[in-house]
Write a protein that holds these residues in place. Structure first.
Motif, PDB file in Angstrom:
ATOM      1  N   MET A   1      16.453   7.702 -17.596  1.00 14.81           N
ATOM      2  CA  MET A   1      16.580   6.688 -16.556  1.00 14.81           C
ATOM      3  C   MET A   1      15.293   6.615 -15.728  1.00 14.81           C
ATOM      4  SD  MET A   1      19.509   5.157 -16.595  1.00 14.81           S
ATOM      5  CE  MET A   1      19.692   4.556 -14.919  1.00 14.81           C
ATOM      6  N   PRO A   2      14.779   5.411 -15.435  1.00 12.19           N
ATOM      7  CA  PRO A   2      13.605   5.302 -14.581  1.00 12.19           C
ATOM      8  C   PRO A   2      13.891   5.889 -13.207  1.00 12.19           C
ATOM      9  CG  PRO A   2      14.064   3.221 -15.708  1.00 12.19           C
ATOM     10  CD  PRO A   2      15.239   4.112 -15.935  1.00 12.19           C
ATOM     11  N   GLU A   3      12.886   6.562 -12.639  1.00  8.60           N
ATOM     12  CA  GLU A   3      13.071   7.182 -11.336  1.00  8.60           C
ATOM     13  C   GLU A   3      12.884   6.161 -10.228  1.00  8.60           C
ATOM     14  OE1 GLU A   3       9.990   9.969 -10.374  1.00  8.60           O
ATOM     15  OE2 GLU A   3       8.585   8.996 -11.745  1.00  8.60           O
ATOM     16  N   SER A   4      13.487   6.464  -9.070  1.00  9.19           N
ATOM     17  CA  SER A   4      13.356   5.626  -7.886  1.00  9.19           C
ATOM     18  C   SER A   4      12.767   6.458  -6.760  1.00  9.19           C
ATOM     19  CB  SER A   4      14.711   5.055  -7.459  1.00  9.19           C
ATOM     20  OG  SER A   4      15.259   4.242  -8.476  1.00  9.19           O
ATOM     21  N   VAL A   5      11.841   5.852  -6.008  1.00  7.82           N
ATOM     22  CA  VAL A   5      11.210   6.557  -4.894  1.00  7.82           C
ATOM     23  C   VAL A   5      11.181   5.621  -3.691  1.00  7.82           C
ATOM     24  CG1 VAL A   5       9.760   7.980  -6.390  1.00  7.82           C
ATOM     25  CG2 VAL A   5       8.892   5.804  -5.537  1.00  7.82           C
ATOM     26  N   PRO A   6      11.230   6.174  -2.462  1.00  5.92           N
ATOM     27  CA  PRO A   6      11.083   5.326  -1.280  1.00  5.92           C
ATOM     28  C   PRO A   6       9.623   4.921  -1.102  1.00  5.92           C
ATOM     29  CG  PRO A   6      11.345   7.617  -0.646  1.00  5.92           C
ATOM     30  CD  PRO A   6      11.524   7.577  -2.129  1.00  5.92           C
ATOM     31  N   VAL A   7       9.404   3.648  -0.805  1.00  7.19           N
ATOM     32  CA  VAL A   7       8.065   3.112  -0.591  1.00  7.19           C
ATOM     33  C   VAL A   7       8.045   2.432   0.768  1.00  7.19           C
ATOM     34  CG1 VAL A   7       6.286   1.527  -1.417  1.00  7.19           C
ATOM     35  CG2 VAL A   7       7.699   2.785  -3.056  1.00  7.19           C
ATOM     36  N   ARG A   8       7.166   2.892   1.649  1.00 13.81           N
ATOM     37  CA  ARG A   8       7.075   2.330   2.993  1.00 13.81           C
ATOM     38  C   ARG A   8       5.860   1.428   3.104  1.00 13.81           C
ATOM     39  NH1 ARG A   8       7.113   5.657   8.762  1.00 13.81           N
ATOM     40  NH2 ARG A   8       7.533   3.859  10.091  1.00 13.81           N
ATOM     41  N   CYS A   9       6.084   0.189   3.502  1.00 13.16           N
ATOM     42  CA  CYS A   9       4.999  -0.770   3.654  1.00 13.16           C
ATOM     43  C   CYS A   9       4.174  -0.398   4.882  1.00 13.16           C
ATOM     44  CB  CYS A   9       5.548  -2.187   3.800  1.00 13.16           C
ATOM     45  SG  CYS A   9       4.264  -3.443   4.087  1.00 13.16           S
ATOM     46  N   PRO A  10       2.857  -0.231   4.750  1.00  7.89           N
ATOM     47  CA  PRO A  10       2.038   0.134   5.907  1.00  7.89           C
ATOM     48  C   PRO A  10       1.805  -1.021   6.881  1.00  7.89           C
ATOM     49  CG  PRO A  10       0.662  -0.172   3.978  1.00  7.89           C
ATOM     50  CD  PRO A  10       2.083  -0.284   3.506  1.00  7.89           C
ATOM     51  N   VAL A  11       2.187  -2.230   6.477  1.00  8.29           N
ATOM     52  CA  VAL A  11       1.963  -3.396   7.331  1.00  8.29           C
ATOM     53  C   VAL A  11       3.153  -3.627   8.258  1.00  8.29           C
ATOM     54  CG1 VAL A  11       1.521  -5.885   7.372  1.00  8.29           C
ATOM     55  CG2 VAL A  11       0.439  -4.447   5.629  1.00  8.29           C
ATOM     56  N   CYS A  12       4.361  -3.742   7.690  1.00  5.77           N
ATOM     57  CA  CYS A  12       5.545  -4.022   8.508  1.00  5.77           C
ATOM     58  C   CYS A  12       6.401  -2.776   8.739  1.00  5.77           C
ATOM     59  CB  CYS A  12       6.380  -5.128   7.869  1.00  5.77           C
ATOM     60  SG  CYS A  12       7.183  -4.643   6.322  1.00  5.77           S
ATOM     61  N   ARG A  13       6.059  -1.659   8.069  1.00 10.70           N
ATOM     62  CA  ARG A  13       6.752  -0.374   8.210  1.00 10.70           C
ATOM     63  C   ARG A  13       8.153  -0.358   7.618  1.00 10.70           C
ATOM     64  NH1 ARG A  13       2.654   2.351   8.436  1.00 10.70           N
ATOM     65  NH2 ARG A  13       3.871   4.152   9.095  1.00 10.70           N
ATOM     66  N   ARG A  14       8.502  -1.338   6.827  1.00  7.56           N
ATOM     67  CA  ARG A  14       9.801  -1.313   6.158  1.00  7.56           C
ATOM     68  C   ARG A  14       9.762  -0.334   4.990  1.00  7.56           C
ATOM     69  NH1 ARG A  14      11.418  -7.738   5.505  1.00  7.56           N
ATOM     70  NH2 ARG A  14      11.144  -8.333   7.670  1.00  7.56           N
ATOM     71  N   THR A  15      10.894   0.290   4.720  1.00  7.55           N
ATOM     72  CA  THR A  15      11.012   1.214   3.602  1.00  7.55           C
ATOM     73  C   THR A  15      11.881   0.594   2.512  1.00  7.55           C
ATOM     74  OG1 THR A  15      10.754   3.145   5.043  1.00  7.55           O
ATOM     75  CG2 THR A  15      11.721   3.517   2.870  1.00  7.55           C
ATOM     76  N   HIS A  16      11.398   0.610   1.288  1.00  9.80           N
ATOM     77  CA  HIS A  16      12.107   0.043   0.148  1.00  9.80           C
ATOM     78  C   HIS A  16      12.326   1.133  -0.896  1.00  9.80           C
ATOM     79  CE1 HIS A  16      10.812  -3.858   1.834  1.00  9.80           C
ATOM     80  NE2 HIS A  16       9.617  -3.297   1.927  1.00  9.80           N
ATOM     81  N   LEU A  17      13.390   1.006  -1.659  1.00 13.24           N
ATOM     82  CA  LEU A  17      13.639   1.907  -2.779  1.00 13.24           C
ATOM     83  C   LEU A  17      13.123   1.228  -4.043  1.00 13.24           C
ATOM     84  CD1 LEU A  17      14.885   4.647  -3.506  1.00 13.24           C
ATOM     85  CD2 LEU A  17      17.004   3.429  -4.066  1.00 13.24           C
ATOM     86  N   TYR A  18      12.111   1.818  -4.641  1.00  9.89           N
ATOM     87  CA  TYR A  18      11.442   1.199  -5.795  1.00  9.89           C
ATOM     88  C   TYR A  18      11.761   1.971  -7.065  1.00  9.89           C
ATOM     89  CZ  TYR A  18       7.740  -0.437  -8.902  1.00  9.89           C
ATOM     90  OH  TYR A  18       7.050  -0.955  -9.971  1.00  9.89           O
ATOM     91  N   THR A  19      12.098   1.230  -8.106  1.00  8.58           N
ATOM     92  CA  THR A  19      12.358   1.814  -9.417  1.00  8.58           C
ATOM     93  C   THR A  19      11.276   1.359 -10.382  1.00  8.58           C
ATOM     94  OG1 THR A  19      14.746   1.803  -9.028  1.00  8.58           O
ATOM     95  CG2 THR A  19      14.004   2.030 -11.305  1.00  8.58           C
ATOM     96  N   ALA A  20      10.633   2.298 -11.032  1.00 10.11           N
ATOM     97  CA  ALA A  20       9.564   1.954 -11.964  1.00 10.11           C
ATOM     98  C   ALA A  20      10.147   1.199 -13.155  1.00 10.11           C
ATOM     99  CB  ALA A  20       8.856   3.219 -12.444  1.00 10.11           C
ATOM    100  N   PRO A  21       9.565   0.048 -13.524  1.00 10.26           N
ATOM    101  CA  PRO A  21      10.064  -0.683 -14.689  1.00 10.26           C
ATOM    102  C   PRO A  21       9.766   0.082 -15.970  1.00 10.26           C
ATOM    103  CG  PRO A  21       8.044  -1.677 -13.887  1.00 10.26           C
ATOM    104  CD  PRO A  21       8.416  -0.627 -12.886  1.00 10.26           C
TER     105      PRO A  21
END
Length: 257
Positions: A1-21
């Motif tokens: 299964m592809p892994e998911s990691v939290p990614v925080r935008c340095p511009v707006c500071r929002r955190t997203h959960l990203y899954t590698a395609p």
């Protein structure tokens, strides 16, 4: 299964959960780069095609494959490069894509595609390696939404490539600069003169002023990631992705949204 990691935008500071395609290796096994959850994402401000690729070995057979660098389109309009770990190497050879003037084939279900609500099959992404691939991906996505008779637009936009369908004008910007407010306004004005809706696709995202203007006009904005998946970056785009093309006979509001 592809892994998911939290990614925080340095511009707006929002955190997203990203899954590698994941992409299919020639042996049939899914292949995805390992992500580094401890590293900070970088803003893709200045982009070049040669810098957008990684060589990732298949975990099953060890064969190296050239795949797009993991990227995330933040709703604020910023495109983020997600850090990778492990044996992935820089670079890759870009292959030419199909001519966007050719009629796109009907999309079929494929792992990794988006699955919108309703009877539509998941969207089948197409890897973007050239500007031509970006236009082809946009055309396929519009067809998946339900638009028909997709063709080159009669009027050439100031930047990028124009596409047209019944009741719709679309602009695809494959350049490495974020789309600005003038790009959005020109597309909206052109669509208004033709009583059509409009939609914008960009590889490098949008400036804040462009997003504000598009929101006021009700224009859908999408970011094309290199995996070939259009990502909505504003509410009109999210609504279009969810509902698809309007039914025949529905008139455009405000001439272009």
């Amino acid at each position: 299964m592809p892994e998911s990691v939290p990614v925080r935008c340095p511009v707006c500071r929002r955190t997203h959960l990203y899954t590698a395609p994941a992409y299919p290796c020639a042996c049939g096994a899914p292949t995805a780069p390992r992500l580094d959850p401890a590293a900070e994402p970088a803003v893709a401000a200045h982009r070049a095609w040669d810098d957008e690729w990684l060589t990732v070995p298949c975990a099953a057979c060890g064969r190296p494959g050239h795949w797009p660098r993991p990227e995330l389109g933040c709703p604020c309009g910023t495109v983020l490069r997600v850090p990778v770990a492990g044996p992935a190497r820089e670079g890759g050879t870009a292959a030419p894509g199909p001519d966007p003037a050719d009629p796109p084939r009907p999309p079929a279900a494929e792992p990794g595609g988006h699955a919108p609500p309703g009877p539509r099959a998941p969207f089948r992404p197409r890897t973007i390696r050239t500007a031509r691939d970006a236009v082809t991906t946009a055309a396929l996505y519009l067809r998946w939404l339900g638009y028909r008779d997709i063709r080159r637009a009669d009027q050439r936009p100031p930047n990028g490539i124009g596409l047209a369908a019944r009741g719709l004008l679309a602009q695809v910007d494959p350049t490495v600069r974020p789309a600005g407010p003038r790009d959005v306004e020109c597309l909206w004005l052109t669509a208004m003169t033709e009583s059509a809706r409009c939609v914008y696709f960009s590889l490098a995202g949008y400036t804040g002023a462009a997003r504000t203007g598009a929101d006021a006009l009700g224009m859908p904005l999408f970011v094309l990631d290199l995996a070939g998946v259009p990502q909505p970056v504003n509410d009109p785009a999210g609504a279009l992705h969810g509902t698809g093309a309007p039914r025949p006979g529905t008139r455009a509001r405000d001439g272009g949204s």
